[in-house]
Design a protein around this motif. Structure first.
Motif, short mmCIF file in Angstrom:
data_model
loop_
_atom_site.label_atom_id
_atom_site.label_comp_id
_atom_site.label_asym_id
_atom_site.label_seq_id
_atom_site.Cartn_x
_atom_site.Cartn_y
_atom_site.Cartn_z
N VAL A 152 0.87 -1.17 0.00
CA VAL A 152 0.00 0.00 0.00
C VAL A 152 0.91 1.23 0.00
CG1 VAL A 152 -1.70 1.33 1.28
CG2 VAL A 152 -1.89 -1.15 1.20
N PRO A 153 0.79 2.06 -1.03
CA PRO A 153 1.62 3.27 -1.04
C PRO A 153 1.01 4.31 -0.10
CG PRO A 153 0.23 3.19 -3.00
CD PRO A 153 -0.08 1.95 -2.21
N SER A 154 1.85 5.01 0.61
CA SER A 154 1.35 6.09 1.46
C SER A 154 2.08 7.37 1.11
CB SER A 154 1.58 5.74 2.93
OG SER A 154 1.35 6.88 3.73
N ILE B 285 -11.46 9.34 11.03
CA ILE B 285 -9.99 9.35 10.89
C ILE B 285 -9.62 8.79 9.51
CG2 ILE B 285 -7.80 8.45 11.75
CD1 ILE B 285 -9.20 8.10 14.52
N GLY B 286 -10.23 7.66 9.18
CA GLY B 286 -9.95 7.04 7.87
C GLY B 286 -10.26 8.01 6.73
N GLN B 287 -11.41 8.67 6.83
CA GLN B 287 -11.83 9.59 5.77
C GLN B 287 -10.86 10.77 5.68
OE1 GLN B 287 -14.38 8.72 3.68
NE2 GLN B 287 -13.42 10.38 2.52
N MET B 288 -10.40 11.24 6.83
CA MET B 288 -9.45 12.35 6.85
C MET B 288 -8.16 11.95 6.12
SD MET B 288 -6.46 13.30 8.51
CE MET B 288 -6.37 12.46 10.08
N LEU B 289 -7.73 10.69 6.30
CA LEU B 289 -6.49 10.24 5.63
C LEU B 289 -6.66 10.24 4.12
CD1 LEU B 289 -5.53 7.31 8.06
CD2 LEU B 289 -4.31 9.49 7.79
N VAL B 290 -7.88 9.96 3.66
CA VAL B 290 -8.14 10.01 2.22
C VAL B 290 -8.23 11.47 1.76
CG1 VAL B 290 -9.72 9.34 0.36
CG2 VAL B 290 -9.38 7.81 2.32
N THR C 91 -6.93 14.10 2.97
CA THR C 91 -5.65 14.81 2.96
C THR C 91 -4.63 14.10 2.07
OG1 THR C 91 -5.01 13.60 4.95
CG2 THR C 91 -5.97 15.78 5.27
N GLU C 92 -5.13 13.12 1.32
CA GLU C 92 -4.31 12.39 0.33
C GLU C 92 -3.14 11.61 0.92
OE1 GLU C 92 -3.34 15.32 -2.57
OE2 GLU C 92 -5.33 15.28 -3.46
N VAL C 93 -3.19 11.33 2.22
CA VAL C 93 -2.18 10.43 2.80
C VAL C 93 -2.35 9.06 2.15
CG1 VAL C 93 -1.34 9.32 4.89
CG2 VAL C 93 -2.12 11.70 4.96
N ALA C 94 -3.62 8.65 2.04
CA ALA C 94 -3.93 7.42 1.32
C ALA C 94 -4.55 7.79 -0.02
CB ALA C 94 -4.91 6.58 2.13
N ALA C 95 -4.26 6.98 -1.02
CA ALA C 95 -4.77 7.28 -2.36
C ALA C 95 -6.26 6.98 -2.46
CB ALA C 95 -4.00 6.47 -3.40
N VAL D 130 -6.85 2.64 2.79
CA VAL D 130 -6.97 2.75 4.25
C VAL D 130 -7.51 1.44 4.81
CG1 VAL D 130 -8.15 3.93 6.15
CG2 VAL D 130 -7.38 5.24 4.15
N ASN D 131 -8.54 0.94 4.17
CA ASN D 131 -9.15 -0.30 4.67
C ASN D 131 -8.19 -1.48 4.58
OD1 ASN D 131 -11.43 1.10 5.29
ND2 ASN D 131 -12.63 0.41 3.54
N THR D 132 -7.42 -1.55 3.49
CA THR D 132 -6.43 -2.63 3.35
C THR D 132 -5.42 -2.60 4.49
OG1 THR D 132 -6.65 -2.58 0.96
CG2 THR D 132 -4.68 -3.65 1.82
N VAL D 133 -4.96 -1.39 4.83
CA VAL D 133 -3.97 -1.27 5.91
C VAL D 133 -4.56 -1.76 7.23
CG1 VAL D 133 -2.66 0.36 7.34
CG2 VAL D 133 -2.61 0.55 4.84
N LEU D 134 -5.78 -1.37 7.52
CA LEU D 134 -6.37 -1.77 8.81
C LEU D 134 -6.75 -3.26 8.80
CD1 LEU D 134 -6.76 0.10 11.27
CD2 LEU D 134 -6.39 1.34 9.16
N GLU D 135 -7.18 -3.74 7.65
CA GLU D 135 -7.58 -5.15 7.59
C GLU D 135 -6.38 -6.09 7.59
OE1 GLU D 135 -10.23 -5.55 4.24
OE2 GLU D 135 -11.60 -4.07 5.10
N THR D 136 -5.30 -5.69 6.92
CA THR D 136 -4.14 -6.59 6.88
C THR D 136 -3.14 -6.26 7.98
OG1 THR D 136 -3.12 -5.20 5.22
CG2 THR D 136 -4.34 -7.10 4.42
N GLY D 137 -2.82 -4.96 8.15
CA GLY D 137 -1.80 -4.57 9.13
C GLY D 137 -2.29 -4.71 10.56
N PHE D 138 -3.59 -4.51 10.77
CA PHE D 138 -4.13 -4.55 12.13
C PHE D 138 -5.15 -5.68 12.30
CE2 PHE D 138 -2.41 -0.38 11.55
CZ PHE D 138 -1.94 0.01 12.79
#
Lengths: 414, 442
Positions: free
Chosen positions: B213-215, B407-412, B414-418, B423-431
């Protein structure tokens, strides 16, 4: 020898649990019962049913690879461990890979025929969960010719029978064969669920067919088989008493509670040679034919069979080798339900090697115990109905890739 | 892409740490593929560098055990790799040879100079920008062409690049714990990251079979961007509850809500214990400068740290005491922040349940739901019921889910996540969450 020169019976069979993956109480990292436990449990149970060790004249232990799984040899000396009353009695051990149990039976039968004994305690065991599967595969590869190990598959025997399955697919059609193999698996588990010592007794899966039809994964396993096509890695022991007419009287058991051995066929073929026919178990065919000839029966008189389904394809090819179907038609025989519990000839009524388990050295004895139970009405929930026109039972025990074979025909004692 | 030229000499800084050791193992698998699998005649060296010599000795034991597991799992392929070695007959022979061959490529060192020969330098030292900058600039001066792959989970890559004068030779390569098992890899390009390095980092990740996942290069990236704010929210909620219920119950309730009612694998305070109160504090501190308008710290967290209530793990992987005390991974005691001592979970459990009040009748558990084919059906039913209940527990849970979504929506935004998917992939796989924070449930 065309007929047995005197009557030989088997009585007082006993199976321990077949322990391994699938059993609730099995945990690979926790301590488990050892081989001493299994030998004692099975041996003592049989002794109890025949009035104790003093009634036993000889003992024979069948085992394949305790020398490597447990670093233990000199197995005859485990016989007196079962009961002090066996001290200083003759004991031998026999080995013929996965047919070691069958060879123990053959050895016991010969002692009765040779009149060196009236009661032989025959026992088979294997404790093979001492190593992980990939190392166990190295040990089990000893059932093949060691000089072919290097070129063989990591999982050597699944590889060998995968090749046979591949040849069978090519010759007789893959789709239908896979269907029949799936059916074989479903039958095995459904039967195992009726037998509380079976390794798959706790299997509660609602979708057995789905399990059997998972896509093949040659990268992690073999080309033409799934895990569901394979027998289990098991710890366990089975014991049975082989007795003469005199012996039967000595132990005080009614012949009706015994099975009579009416035919035995043993056959071996050259381990250094490739199979002459990839889609036919020719050595099994020879052994089964000999046993039936000695019994003076045809295949149509057999009511139940315990066949050596180390792999589902071996079970199907076994049905052909015994003579229930021509080569290539075993799949139809299975798909038409003839080998199922309610079919014409129920096969492997407590699950066979795939459902009940395959403690390699015990399997041949386990098969005899199951036939004894079925023919004498002692199979509990797994009991099948024996039809009058098919009163015979049969066991077929195979070592390696169709190399060491023992086939026995039984009927209920009279 | 041919990985060989860059993989011949690789260094891992902080190799004996939790993340570094995993990264080292993954790299050893990659080198094995090139050296043994592809039968390369090149010499490969993998430097395991750490300040602690005893830790390096332990590291070799860990690497060996991981190589053994890997070899056992991949025996079918390994037999093929060693097909021409006639003396290797049994699986056991092949497996042992593989472990020996790979171990022979690994060299341990406590000296930073070891990196001067390396084409690639992976860094997994502690989350301290100044230390990273100091080491990188020293290496850069002596090894001008080296590529740096940093495992930082929060520090902007562009700042390190600039301060250490790396001339674009750095990329963020954020593994999740434990790296050998966790599939997720956040890759963070800074403005200057060279194309060749970027391409290489993606090719290597693919070869490692990671989910990439690119950030964007914003402090905290996606994973900690969500986790840290989620944690701060939880601390604030607990603080409010503590006013009437006391701290032990407040910690316990918010943890229970974030686990059972949000259907997550761990409650938020257990997760903080798992990561470590200290590490959480460092990550927040490293993120703060990038977000001057946000407060990325918490008095309670700082005070826990000062009182040595730190969590984290022992070397054997067991959990140290933190917000909770554990036995075999289960919570047994809760820290009462007000009284400064632990109280037994049993003593407060009933009161907490009473305070939370009515909860959904449909019981679903993360452990069973996460792999269920009908996962989304269950979750939808469960959350629908949750919304309909008006109890303290249900209301806190809904608010928690809504905050996580925000929080997730804010990351999108502010373009932190594409994308929301990222965002969901990171939380589902990383967490290991059963569902992503950006959803229709809240």
């Amino acid at each position: 020898m065309k007929a047995l020169r005197k009557k030989v019976y088997m009585v007082a069979g006993y199976n321990t649990v077949s322990m391994g993956t699938g059993r609730k109480e099995f945990h690979p990292k926790k301590p488990r019962p050892d081989l001493e436990h299994y030998i004692k449990e099975a041996g003592q149970a049989t002794l109890k049913m025949i009035g104790g060790a003093e009634n036993v004249d000889e003992g024979v232990i069948g085992n394949f690879m305790a020398s490597r799984f447990n670093k233990q040899a000199n197995l005859p000396a485990f016989l007196p461990m079962i009961d002090e009353g066996l001290k200083h009695k003759p004991a031998i051990s026999v080995e013929g890979a996965c047919a070691s149990g069958g060879l123990a039976l053959a050895s016991g039968i010969k002692s009765i025929l040779a009149e060196t004994a009236d009661v032989v305690l025959a026992l088979g065991f294997e404790v093979q969960n001492t190593m992980k599967a990939m190392y166990g595969a190295d040990v089990l590869a000893g059932a093949g010719w060691m000089k072919t190990r290097k070129d063989g598959h990591a999982y050597f025997f699944p590889g060998v029978f995968s090749n046979r399955a591949g040849a069978y697919y090519e010759k007789f059609g893959k789709e239908k064969t896979r269907e029949a193999m799936a059916k074989w698996y479903c039958n095995a588990i459904e039967n195992a669920r009726l037998c509380e010592t079976a390794q798959e007794f706790h299997n509660k899966s609602k979708d057995l067919e789905g399990t059997a039809k998972m896509p093949l994964n040659p990268k992690k396993f073999v080309d033409h088989l799934n895990y569901s096509d394979c027998s289990k890695v098991s710890d366990g022991a089975s014991a049975i008493a082989i007795v003469s007419e005199e012996g039967l009287k000595n132990v005080g058991i009614d012949p009706k509670d015994a099975v009579e051995v009416v035919g035995i066929g043993q056959a071996a073929s050259d381990i250094t040679k490739e199979p002459e026919n990839m889609t036919c178990l020719t050595t099994m065919k020879a052994a089964a034919a000999k046993a039936m000839e000695m019994a003076g029966i045809t295949v149509d008189q057999i009511g139940t069979v315990e066949v050596h389904d180390c792999f589902s394809i071996a079970g199907i090819m076994g049905a052909e080798a015994i003579g229930f179907a021509e080569e290539g038609k075993g799949v139809d025989f299975v798909l038409e339900g003839h080998t199922s519990r309610c079919g014409k000839v129920p096969f492997n009524t407590t699950g066979g090697l795939i459902g009940w388990g395959h403690p390699t050295g015990a399997t041949g004895v386990h098969q005899a115990v199951t036939i004894w139970e079925q023919l004498t009405g002692k199979a509990g929930d797994a009991q099948i109905e024996m039809k009058e026109d098919r009163p015979y039972g049969m066991t077929v025990n195979m070592g390696g890739d169709d190399k060491s074979l023992v086939a026995i025909v039984y009927k209920r004692g009279e | 892409m041919d990985l060989v030229p860059k993989m011949k000499n690789v260094s891992v800084l902080g190799a004996a740490g939790k993340m570094g050791s995993g990264i080292l193992v993954l790299l050893s698998f990659e080198m094995a593929k090139l050296k043994i699998g592809k039968k390369s005649n090149e010499q490969f060296v993998l430097n395991a560098i750490d300040v602690s010599q005893p830790a390096l000795v332990n590291l070799l034991g860990y690497v060996r055990s991981q190589l053994l597991k890997h070899a056992e799992k991949n025996i079918v392929e390994l037999r093929d790799w060693y097909a021409d070695k006639e003396n290797l007959v049994d699986n056991e022979d092949v497996i042992n040879q593989f472990v020996e061959d790979v171990m022979a490529m690994i060299q341990t060192s406590t000296r930073i100079e070891t990196t001067y020969e390396s084409e690639l330098i992976f860094e997994a030292i502690k989350e301290d920008k100044d230390l990273k900058v100091k080491l990188f600039s020293q290496i850069k001066q002596n090894n001008p062409n080296a590529w740096f792959l940093t495992n930082t989970s929060s520090i902007p890559i562009g700042e390190i690049e600039k301060e250490a004068g790396l001339n674009g030779n750095i990329v963020g390569y954020h593994f999740y714990n434990p790296p050998v098992i966790q599939k997720l890899l956040e890759i963070i390009k800074c403005d200057n990251t060279g194309d060749e390095l970027n391409e290489f980092s993606i090719a290597l990740a693919k070869s490692m079979r990671k989910i990439i996942v690119p950030s964007k290069d914003v402090a905290g990236f996606i994973g900690n961007g969500h986790f840290m704010r989620d944690a701060l929210y939880a601390l604030n909620q607990a603080q409010k509850l503590a006013e009437t219920e006391g701290w032990a119950k407040a910690f316990f309730m918010i943890d229970t809500i974030s686990r059972d009612l949000l259907v997550r694998p761990m409650g938020i305070f257990q997760l903080i214990d798992y990561v470590g109160v200290d590490v959480t504090k460092f990550i927040l501190a490293s993120m703060q400068p990038s977000f001057p308008n946000e407060t990325l710290s918490h008095d309670v967290l700082n005070e826990l740290f000062d009182r040595e209530v730190k969590g984290g793990q022992y070397a054997d992987g067991s959990q140290k005491d933190g917000v909770f005390k554990y036995q075999k991974g289960r919570i047994t005691h809760v820290y009462d922040f007000g009284a400064g001592k632990y109280v037994s979970k049993e003593d407060i459990e009933m009161d907490c349940a009473a305070k939370m009040g009515e909860l959904p009748t449909l019981k679903i558990y993360w452990k069973t739901v996460v792999r269920d084919k009908n996962k989304f059906e269950y979750l939808e039913k469960f959350f629908k019921e949750l919304h309909q209940i008006d109890s303290v527990g249900a209301n806190l849970a809904v608010a928690y889910g809504q905050n996580s979504k925000a929080i997730g929506q804010m990351l999108v935004d502010t373009e932190v996540a594409a994308s929301a998917d990222d965002v969901n992939t990171v939380l589902e796989t990383g967490f290991f969450h059963a569902y992503g924070p950006i959803n229709d449930y809240f």
